[in-house]
Scaffold this motif. Structure first.
Motif, PDB file in Angstrom:
ATOM      1  N   ARG A   1      -4.873   9.884  12.401  1.00  0.00           N
ATOM      2  CA  ARG A   1      -4.417   8.879  13.371  1.00  0.00           C
ATOM      3  C   ARG A   1      -5.206   7.587  13.227  1.00  0.00           C
ATOM      4  NH1 ARG A   1      -4.361  13.528  16.762  1.00  0.00           N
ATOM      5  NH2 ARG A   1      -6.423  12.984  17.562  1.00  0.00           N
ATOM      6  N   ALA A   2      -6.513   7.704  13.039  1.00  0.00           N
ATOM      7  CA  ALA A   2      -7.372   6.522  12.991  1.00  0.00           C
ATOM      8  C   ALA A   2      -7.042   5.617  11.812  1.00  0.00           C
ATOM      9  CB  ALA A   2      -8.840   6.944  12.940  1.00  0.00           C
ATOM     10  N   VAL A   3      -6.681   6.189  10.685  1.00  0.00           N
ATOM     11  CA  VAL A   3      -6.388   5.373   9.498  1.00  0.00           C
ATOM     12  C   VAL A   3      -4.910   5.025   9.397  1.00  0.00           C
ATOM     13  CG1 VAL A   3      -8.346   6.368   8.247  1.00  0.00           C
ATOM     14  CG2 VAL A   3      -6.056   7.362   7.937  1.00  0.00           C
ATOM     15  N   GLY A   4      -4.126   5.464  10.363  1.00  0.00           N
ATOM     16  CA  GLY A   4      -2.695   5.163  10.337  1.00  0.00           C
ATOM     17  C   GLY A   4      -1.964   5.861   9.214  1.00  0.00           C
ATOM     18  N   ALA A   5      -2.345   7.102   8.935  1.00  0.00           N
ATOM     19  CA  ALA A   5      -1.723   7.843   7.835  1.00  0.00           C
ATOM     20  C   ALA A   5      -0.227   7.995   8.059  1.00  0.00           C
ATOM     21  CB  ALA A   5      -2.375   9.210   7.679  1.00  0.00           C
ATOM     22  N   ASP A   6       0.509   8.018   6.955  1.00  0.00           N
ATOM     23  CA  ASP A   6       1.960   8.207   7.015  1.00  0.00           C
ATOM     24  C   ASP A   6       2.339   9.656   7.275  1.00  0.00           C
ATOM     25  OD1 ASP A   6       3.219   5.454   5.988  1.00  0.00           O
ATOM     26  OD2 ASP A   6       1.395   5.873   4.860  1.00  0.00           O
ATOM     27  N   GLY A   7       1.392  10.572   7.070  1.00  0.00           N
ATOM     28  CA  GLY A   7       1.682  11.975   7.286  1.00  0.00           C
ATOM     29  C   GLY A   7       0.474  12.820   6.968  1.00  0.00           C
TER      30      GLY A   7
ATOM     31  N   VAL B   1       0.860  -1.177   0.000  1.00  0.00           N
ATOM     32  CA  VAL B   1       0.000   0.000   0.000  1.00  0.00           C
ATOM     33  C   VAL B   1       0.903   1.237   0.000  1.00  0.00           C
ATOM     34  CG1 VAL B   1      -1.778   1.281   1.245  1.00  0.00           C
ATOM     35  CG2 VAL B   1      -1.808  -1.224   1.254  1.00  0.00           C
ATOM     36  N   PRO B   2       0.689   2.179  -0.905  1.00  0.00           N
ATOM     37  CA  PRO B   2       1.583   3.339  -0.965  1.00  0.00           C
ATOM     38  C   PRO B   2       1.427   4.218   0.267  1.00  0.00           C
ATOM     39  CG  PRO B   2      -0.318   3.721  -2.347  1.00  0.00           C
ATOM     40  CD  PRO B   2      -0.404   2.291  -1.892  1.00  0.00           C
ATOM     41  N   PRO B   3       2.401   5.077   0.547  1.00  0.00           N
ATOM     42  CA  PRO B   3       2.230   6.030   1.647  1.00  0.00           C
ATOM     43  C   PRO B   3       0.964   6.856   1.450  1.00  0.00           C
ATOM     44  CG  PRO B   3       4.480   6.058   0.842  1.00  0.00           C
ATOM     45  CD  PRO B   3       3.700   5.222  -0.120  1.00  0.00           C
ATOM     46  N   ILE B   4       0.269   7.096   2.540  1.00  0.00           N
ATOM     47  CA  ILE B   4      -0.987   7.840   2.490  1.00  0.00           C
ATOM     48  C   ILE B   4      -0.893   9.054   3.400  1.00  0.00           C
ATOM     49  CG2 ILE B   4      -3.446   7.782   3.086  1.00  0.00           C
ATOM     50  CD1 ILE B   4      -3.459   4.854   2.211  1.00  0.00           C
ATOM     51  N   LEU B   5      -1.219  10.218   2.841  1.00  0.00           N
ATOM     52  CA  LEU B   5      -1.283  11.458   3.603  1.00  0.00           C
ATOM     53  C   LEU B   5      -2.728  11.922   3.671  1.00  0.00           C
ATOM     54  CD1 LEU B   5       1.742  11.272   2.716  1.00  0.00           C
ATOM     55  CD2 LEU B   5       1.751  13.772   2.669  1.00  0.00           C
TER      56      LEU B   5
ATOM     57  N   HIS C   1       3.649  13.950  13.331  1.00  0.00           N
ATOM     58  CA  HIS C   1       3.928  13.164  12.129  1.00  0.00           C
ATOM     59  C   HIS C   1       5.372  13.343  11.665  1.00  0.00           C
ATOM     60  CE1 HIS C   1      -0.325  12.143  11.489  1.00  0.00           C
ATOM     61  NE2 HIS C   1      -0.568  13.353  11.927  1.00  0.00           N
ATOM     62  N   ARG C   2       5.911  12.267  11.124  1.00  0.00           N
ATOM     63  CA  ARG C   2       7.263  12.324  10.575  1.00  0.00           C
ATOM     64  C   ARG C   2       7.265  12.870   9.154  1.00  0.00           C
ATOM     65  NH1 ARG C   2       7.956   8.369   6.937  1.00  0.00           N
ATOM     66  NH2 ARG C   2       6.511   6.592   6.929  1.00  0.00           N
ATOM     67  N   TRP C   3       6.095  12.887   8.497  1.00  0.00           N
ATOM     68  CA  TRP C   3       5.982  13.393   7.129  1.00  0.00           C
ATOM     69  C   TRP C   3       4.922  14.482   7.121  1.00  0.00           C
ATOM     70  CZ3 TRP C   3       5.120   9.759   2.261  1.00  0.00           C
ATOM     71  CH2 TRP C   3       5.155  10.537   1.092  1.00  0.00           C
ATOM     72  N   VAL C   4       5.337  15.706   6.892  1.00  0.00           N
ATOM     73  CA  VAL C   4       4.423  16.845   6.821  1.00  0.00           C
ATOM     74  C   VAL C   4       4.699  17.576   5.514  1.00  0.00           C
ATOM     75  CG1 VAL C   4       3.666  18.991   7.901  1.00  0.00           C
ATOM     76  CG2 VAL C   4       4.389  17.052   9.331  1.00  0.00           C
ATOM     77  N   ALA C   5       3.789  17.429   4.570  1.00  0.00           N
ATOM     78  CA  ALA C   5       3.905  18.105   3.276  1.00  0.00           C
ATOM     79  C   ALA C   5       3.097  19.402   3.339  1.00  0.00           C
ATOM     80  CB  ALA C   5       3.388  17.207   2.158  1.00  0.00           C
ATOM     81  N   LEU C   6       3.712  20.505   2.963  1.00  0.00           N
ATOM     82  CA  LEU C   6       3.050  21.805   3.012  1.00  0.00           C
ATOM     83  C   LEU C   6       3.031  22.436   1.631  1.00  0.00           C
ATOM     84  CD1 LEU C   6       1.802  24.051   4.808  1.00  0.00           C
ATOM     85  CD2 LEU C   6       4.090  25.052   4.907  1.00  0.00           C
TER      86      LEU C   6
END
Length: 337
Positions: free
Chosen positions: A168-174, A151-155, A188-193
């Motif tokens: 948090r509930a879906v276990g998002a990567d960021g 499953v690819p990373p999901i934001l 989160h370890r991944w924060v895209a802005l």
């Protein structure tokens, strides 16, 4: 100093694959395309065409609006893109500001978002999921879940506490944010802005015609977003707000959302230009990443210190290569990548 990845985003258009190819040549880490069907081609089709023209750059829809497609459709489209660009795919989901508001609809409830993303994830894992009171799963010719790619990373575009709870509930990567890092960034370890603007040439007028075309589409969110949420009163104290409202409200109320979102993040409308001329241009440097190379680089460095791990720059105007190059150079001069 905190490291930060340099990515880009585009409002999906016929020339998006070409622009993504340019971004790859310039060293950008990832390219996101918006899921706004009323403004351009299908996001998955454009990403597939970009995959054919590139070999390294990450690719993904940012952000998918769940109400536009059944989760099975987004799951199979994800698998198709993964086959074309293995290891390069990430997917972001959002409640749909322009993707829904431009069609006269409200943003999706976060409870629906959670159910949708969970079903999407399950399908990609080869599980049987329930959706719309039906049980379904992928039915490939060789029914072997172990043969599916990861499953690819999901934001998740989580700008407030409800969005953060869904992530948090879906276990998002960021998380995928717009304008400024939300409070949940620290989790989160991944924060895209997502940001926009333009790097000024030496002694360039920040209200000149080139700057207006290059940074104006991002600046115009100053009017589009508050009006959509709160109506004309939300712009009472915004410079140029009254002029913007006067033009938009020439359109009859049932179709007014079309006037608000026409050209959103792509070009300036008559309402946007009226706001600019009525004093709104003064807001440009405070609402976009516009300034000298040193100013832009320092601003990105400050965002990195606030937890942003991926800066996503959307270029606008007629010279996309110039915008991507100038932004890259400004960031690289200040922020380690």
């Amino acid at each position: 100093m905190t490291e930060i990845q340099l990515s880009c985003a585009f409002a999906t258009a016929a020339d998006s694959p070409e622009h993504i190819q340019v971004a790859e040549e310039l060293g950008y880490r990832r390219a996101w395309l918006y899921d706004v069907p009323q403004q351009g081609p299908d996001v998955w089709l454009a990403l597939a065409l970009a995959a054919q023209r590139t070999t390294r750059i990450g690719l993904g829809p940012g952000v998918l609006v769940p109400s536009l497609r059944h989760p099975m459709v987004n799951a199979t489209q994800t698998l198709s893109l993964q086959a074309m660009a293995p290891g390069r795919v990430a997917v972001a989901f959002g409640t749909g500001f322009s993707g829904r508001a431009a069609m006269g609809a409200k943003p999706l409830p976060w409870a629906f978002m959670g159910r949708y993303i969970t079903a999407y994830q399950g399908l990609l894992r080869g599980e049987t999921v329930e959706w719309e009171e039906a049980r379904m799963r992928l039915l490939p010719p060789e029914p072997d879940a172990a043969g599916l790619p990861p499953v690819p990373p999901i934001l998740v575009a989580a700008l407030g506490p409800k969005g953060a709870a869904c992530a948090r509930a879906v276990g998002a990567d960021g998380i995928f944010a717009v304008g400024a890092p939300p409070a949940a960034a620290a989790e989160h370890r991944w924060v895209a802005l997502l940001v926009g603007g333009t790097v000024l040439d030496p002694d360039e007028d920040p209200t000149g015609p080139r700057v207006q075309e290059a940074a104006g589409p991002t600046w115009a969110i100053t009017y589009h977003f508050p009006y959509t949420l709160g109506g004309p009163v939300a712009l009472n104290d915004v410079p140029g707000g009254r002029a913007w409202v006067d033009v938009v409200e020439r359109t009859p109320a049932p179709d007014r959302h079309h006037a608000v979102h026409q050209g959103h993040l792509v070009r300036l409308t008559d309402a946007d230009r009226a706001a600019w001329d009525a004093g709104g241009a003064a807001l440009l440097t405070g609402t976009t990443l516009t300034g000298s190379p040193a100013h832009v680089g320092a601003a990105v460095a400050g965002l990195a210190e606030r937890g942003v791990t991926e800066i996503v720059f959307q270029p606008s105007g007629p010279d996309v290569r110039r915008e991507l190059t100038a932004f890259r150079d400004a960031v690289r001069a200040t922020v380690p990548a």
